[in-house]
Write an enzyme that holds these catalytic residues in place. Structure first.
Site, PDB file in Angstrom:
ATOM      1  N   ASP A 126       7.910  -5.382  -1.475  1.00 37.27           N
ATOM      2  CA  ASP A 126       6.731  -4.764  -1.043  1.00 37.27           C
ATOM      3  C   ASP A 126       6.412  -4.410   0.194  1.00 37.27           C
ATOM      4  O   ASP A 126       8.184  -4.197   0.422  1.00 37.27           O
ATOM      5  CB  ASP A 126       6.557  -6.987  -0.537  1.00 37.27           C
ATOM      6  CG  ASP A 126       5.337  -7.284   0.118  1.00 37.27           C
ATOM      7  OD1 ASP A 126       4.303  -6.621   0.034  1.00 37.27           O
ATOM      8  OD2 ASP A 126       4.871  -8.675   0.818  1.00 37.27           O
TER       9      ASP A 126
ATOM     10  N   HIS B 255       2.987   4.420  -2.672  1.00 34.84           N
ATOM     11  CA  HIS B 255       3.149   3.430  -3.413  1.00 34.84           C
ATOM     12  C   HIS B 255       3.584   5.205  -4.964  1.00 34.84           C
ATOM     13  O   HIS B 255       5.065   4.133  -5.328  1.00 34.84           O
ATOM     14  CB  HIS B 255       1.467   2.836  -4.291  1.00 34.84           C
ATOM     15  CG  HIS B 255       1.453   2.052  -4.766  1.00 34.84           C
ATOM     16  ND1 HIS B 255       1.622   0.632  -3.486  1.00 34.84           N
ATOM     17  CD2 HIS B 255      -0.414   2.028  -4.022  1.00 34.84           C
ATOM     18  CE1 HIS B 255       1.062  -0.488  -3.119  1.00 34.84           C
ATOM     19  NE2 HIS B 255      -0.407   0.004  -3.358  1.00 34.84           N
TER      20      HIS B 255
ATOM     21  N   ASN C 193       5.064  -1.534   0.159  1.00 39.72           N
ATOM     22  CA  ASN C 193       4.812   0.250   0.141  1.00 39.72           C
ATOM     23  C   ASN C 193       3.916   0.703   0.832  1.00 39.72           C
ATOM     24  O   ASN C 193       3.340   1.974   1.725  1.00 39.72           O
ATOM     25  CB  ASN C 193       4.113   0.649  -0.794  1.00 39.72           C
ATOM     26  CG  ASN C 193       4.975   0.033  -2.389  1.00 39.72           C
ATOM     27  OD1 ASN C 193       6.248   0.028  -2.087  1.00 39.72           O
ATOM     28  ND2 ASN C 193       4.731   0.056  -3.714  1.00 39.72           N
ATOM     29  N   GLY C 194       2.604  -0.396   1.255  1.00 36.04           N
ATOM     30  CA  GLY C 194       1.545  -0.280   2.056  1.00 36.04           C
ATOM     31  C   GLY C 194       1.434  -0.125   3.518  1.00 36.04           C
ATOM     32  O   GLY C 194       1.182   1.240   4.052  1.00 36.04           O
ATOM     33  N   ARG C 195       2.304  -0.634   3.877  1.00 36.78           N
ATOM     34  CA  ARG C 195       2.814  -0.719   5.343  1.00 36.78           C
ATOM     35  C   ARG C 195       3.535   0.153   5.935  1.00 36.78           C
ATOM     36  O   ARG C 195       3.541   1.242   6.891  1.00 36.78           O
ATOM     37  CB  ARG C 195       3.421  -1.703   6.073  1.00 36.78           C
ATOM     38  CG  ARG C 195       3.102  -2.947   6.136  1.00 36.78           C
ATOM     39  CD  ARG C 195       3.221  -4.650   6.450  1.00 36.78           C
ATOM     40  NE  ARG C 195       3.557  -5.155   4.960  1.00 36.78           N
ATOM     41  CZ  ARG C 195       4.581  -6.012   4.751  1.00 36.78           C
ATOM     42  NH1 ARG C 195       5.166  -6.488   5.802  1.00 36.78           N
ATOM     43  NH2 ARG C 195       4.618  -6.233   3.339  1.00 36.78           N
TER      44      ARG C 195
ATOM     45  N   ARG D  45      13.222 -10.323  -1.915  1.00 33.39           N
ATOM     46  CA  ARG D  45      11.812  -9.696  -1.569  1.00 33.39           C
ATOM     47  C   ARG D  45      11.748  -8.702  -0.080  1.00 33.39           C
ATOM     48  O   ARG D  45      12.804  -9.526   0.239  1.00 33.39           O
ATOM     49  CB  ARG D  45      10.805 -10.943  -1.405  1.00 33.39           C
ATOM     50  CG  ARG D  45       9.650 -10.266  -1.390  1.00 33.39           C
ATOM     51  CD  ARG D  45       8.029 -11.350  -0.698  1.00 33.39           C
ATOM     52  NE  ARG D  45       6.631 -10.607  -1.043  1.00 33.39           N
ATOM     53  CZ  ARG D  45       5.803 -11.602  -1.431  1.00 33.39           C
ATOM     54  NH1 ARG D  45       4.956 -12.382  -1.452  1.00 33.39           N
ATOM     55  NH2 ARG D  45       4.620 -10.421  -1.239  1.00 33.39           N
TER      56      ARG D  45
ATOM     57  N   TRP E 151      -5.348  -7.236  -9.758  1.00 35.00           N
ATOM     58  CA  TRP E 151      -6.416  -6.324 -10.166  1.00 35.00           C
ATOM     59  C   TRP E 151      -7.251  -6.399  -9.216  1.00 35.00           C
ATOM     60  O   TRP E 151      -8.973  -5.766  -9.382  1.00 35.00           O
ATOM     61  CB  TRP E 151      -7.338  -6.912 -11.617  1.00 35.00           C
ATOM     62  CG  TRP E 151      -6.941  -6.850 -12.378  1.00 35.00           C
ATOM     63  CD1 TRP E 151      -5.757  -7.966 -13.169  1.00 35.00           C
ATOM     64  CD2 TRP E 151      -5.512  -5.913 -13.724  1.00 35.00           C
ATOM     65  NE1 TRP E 151      -5.121  -7.264 -14.291  1.00 35.00           N
ATOM     66  CE2 TRP E 151      -4.995  -5.953 -14.616  1.00 35.00           C
ATOM     67  CE3 TRP E 151      -6.921  -4.482 -12.962  1.00 35.00           C
ATOM     68  CZ2 TRP E 151      -5.045  -5.221 -15.426  1.00 35.00           C
ATOM     69  CZ3 TRP E 151      -6.280  -4.014 -14.481  1.00 35.00           C
ATOM     70  CH2 TRP E 151      -5.786  -4.061 -15.142  1.00 35.00           C
TER      71      TRP E 151
ATOM     72  N   LEU F 188      22.138  -2.194 -18.829  1.00 35.96           N
ATOM     73  CA  LEU F 188      21.147  -2.599 -18.136  1.00 35.96           C
ATOM     74  C   LEU F 188      20.027  -2.761 -19.440  1.00 35.96           C
ATOM     75  O   LEU F 188      19.139  -1.503 -19.754  1.00 35.96           O
ATOM     76  CB  LEU F 188      20.955  -2.093 -17.251  1.00 35.96           C
ATOM     77  CG  LEU F 188      19.956  -2.408 -16.255  1.00 35.96           C
ATOM     78  CD1 LEU F 188      20.327  -3.047 -15.200  1.00 35.96           C
ATOM     79  CD2 LEU F 188      19.586  -1.310 -15.273  1.00 35.96           C
TER      80      LEU F 188
HETATM   81  C1  FPP Z   1       3.668  -4.598  -3.031  1.00 39.05           C
HETATM   82  O1  FPP Z   1       3.140  -3.137  -0.833  1.00 39.05           O
HETATM   83  C2  FPP Z   1       3.745  -3.560  -4.085  1.00 39.05           C
HETATM   84  C3  FPP Z   1       2.949  -3.114  -4.820  1.00 39.05           C
HETATM   85  C4  FPP Z   1       1.840  -3.959  -4.465  1.00 39.05           C
HETATM   86  C5  FPP Z   1       3.257  -2.742  -6.218  1.00 39.05           C
HETATM   87  C6  FPP Z   1       4.469  -2.003  -6.236  1.00 39.05           C
HETATM   88  C7  FPP Z   1       4.900  -0.556  -6.918  1.00 39.05           C
HETATM   89  C8  FPP Z   1       5.850   0.207  -6.986  1.00 39.05           C
HETATM   90  C9  FPP Z   1       6.870   0.013  -6.475  1.00 39.05           C
HETATM   91  C10 FPP Z   1       5.487   1.421  -7.677  1.00 39.05           C
HETATM   92  C11 FPP Z   1       5.498   1.596  -9.131  1.00 39.05           C
HETATM   93  C12 FPP Z   1       6.278   1.134  -9.619  1.00 39.05           C
HETATM   94  C13 FPP Z   1       6.914   1.147 -10.739  1.00 39.05           C
HETATM   95  C14 FPP Z   1       8.443  -0.208 -11.543  1.00 39.05           C
HETATM   96  C15 FPP Z   1       7.225   2.538 -10.818  1.00 39.05           C
HETATM   97  P1  FPP Z   1       1.836  -3.316  -1.036  1.00 39.05           P
HETATM   98  O2  FPP Z   1       1.261  -2.160  -1.423  1.00 39.05           O
HETATM   99  O3  FPP Z   1       1.035  -5.046  -1.154  1.00 39.05           O
HETATM  100  O4  FPP Z   1       1.913  -2.958   0.487  1.00 39.05           O
HETATM  101  P2  FPP Z   1       1.411  -3.977   1.470  1.00 39.05           P
HETATM  102  O5  FPP Z   1       2.007  -5.110   1.767  1.00 39.05           O
HETATM  103  O6  FPP Z   1       3.006  -3.121   2.854  1.00 39.05           O
HETATM  104  O7  FPP Z   1       0.253  -3.557   2.285  1.00 39.05           O
END
Ligand code: FPP
Length: 237
Positions: free
Chosen positions: A16, A33, A18-20, A181, A65, A127
Site C-alpha cells: 500500500d 505503481h 503507491n499513490g501517496r 501492510r 475494479w 520460493l
Molecule cells: C496500493 O497503493 C497498491 C495497489 C493498489 C497496487 C499494487 C501494485 C503494485 C505494487 C505494482 C505491480 C505489482 C506487481 C506484482 C508487479 P495505492 O494506490 O492504494 O496507494 P495510496 O493508498 O497511497 O493511494
C-alpha cells in the site's frame, strides 16, 4: 530476539502507498505503481535468504475494479509486463510463480501470460511467489464453500485445500505466518482472511515503493520477537 520463533515460512504483503509516494513527488499515480513494481522485484529477490518459502503479494483486489479506468489499465499493464519479463529470471532463481484470484474477468492476454508464467516456472522450488489479482478473500471462501456443498463434514485442513483450489493456487499454500501492510494503514482489506487465522501482523509506515530487503528483514525481526501460542498457554508463562 527469541530463538524459539523460527523465520516465517509464508509471508503475505498488502502493498500500500503507491499513490501517496507519487503524490509526494508531484508525480502521477501511475509512477507510484511503476516504482511499486520495482519494490516487488527487490522483495522477491530478498525473500529466499530470509527463509521464506511462500510470498503472497496483494496486487489487485476485486474492489480495485472500481478505480478509474486508466489506473486499472496501468495496473493490468504492469502485471502483464511483470509476468512476461520476470518469468525467465524466476526460472533462473528457482522461483515458482502462481496467480491467485478470479480469472474470468481478466482480459485474454493477461490470462495467457499467467498460464505461461505458471507453466514455465512450475519446477521452481526455492520460493513460491503468489500474486493476487482480482482477489477477494470473502469471494474465495464463498466459492470454496460452494464446492464443498454436498460433501460430508470437512476438517479445516480439507477446507483449506478446497480454498487453495478455488483461487487457483498451485501449489497450495500453507497458512500465513506473517502479514505485512505498508503505508501506515491497519486493515486486512479482504486479503487471505481464512489463511491469516493465526498470522502475526506487522504494520509499517514505509510506503510500498520504498520497501525492500532491509524493510523485509525488519518485519521478520519483529515477527521473531513475538510469542506465537496458537491458542495454547505460552511455555514461558
Ligand atoms: C496500493 O497503493 C497498491 C495497489 C493498489 C497496487 C499494487 C501494485 C503494485 C505494487 C505494482 C505491480 C505489482 C506487481 C506484482 C508487479 P495505492 O494506490 O492504494 O496507494 P495510496 O493508498 O497511497 O493511494
Amino acid at each position: 530476539v527469541s530463538a524459539a520463533t523460527p523465520a516465517p515460512l509464508h509471508v503475505a504483503i498488502i502493498m500500500d502507498g503507491n499513490g501517496r509516494w507519487a503524490h509526494r513527488r508531484g508525480l502521477a499515480r501511475s509512477a507510484g505503481h511503476r516504482a511499486g513494481a520495482g519494490a516487488v522485484e527487490r522483495t522477491v529477490e530478498a525473500a529466499p535468504s530470509q527463509g521464506i518459502g511462500t510470498l503472497t503479494l496483494y496486487a489487485f483486489s476485486a474492489d480495485n475494479w472500481k478505480r478509474p479506468a486508466d489506473e486499472v489499465s496501468t495496473l493490468m499493464g504492469l502485471l502483464r509486463r511483470y509476468l512476461r519479463r520476470e518469468r525467465r529470471r524466476c526460472v533462473e532463481n528457482g522461483v515458482r510463480l502462481s496467480v491467485i484470484g478470479r480469472r474470468d474477468r481478466l482480459d485474454a492476454e493477461i490470462v495467457r501470460q499467467i498460464e505461461r508464467a505458471e507453466a514455465e516456472t512450475a519446477s521452481g522450488s526455492r520460493l513460491t511467489v503468489r500474486i493476487a489479482i482480482d482477489y477477494s478473500a470473502r469471494e474465495a471462501i464463498a466459492a470454496a464453500a460452494h464446492s464443498a456443498s454436498g460433501l460430508p463434514a470437512l476438517s479445516t485442513a480439507d477446507f483449506s485445500a478446497l480454498l487453495n483450489r478455488a483461487i487457483h493456487s498451485s501449489p497450495p499454500a500453507p497458512d500465513v505466518d506473517l502479514l505485512i501492510r505498508t503505508s501506515g494503514e491497519k486493515r486486512l482489506s479482504d486479503f487471505l482472511l481464512w489463511e491469516c487465522a493465526y498470522a502475526e501482523l506487522v504494520f509499517t509506515d514505509t510506503l510500498w515503493p520504498d520497501f525492500g530487503a532491509d524493510e523485509l528483514a525488519r518485519a521478520i525481526a519483529e515477527f521473531q520477537k513475538r510469542h506465537r501460542r496458537f491458542g495454547m498457554v505460552s511455555a514461558t508463562a
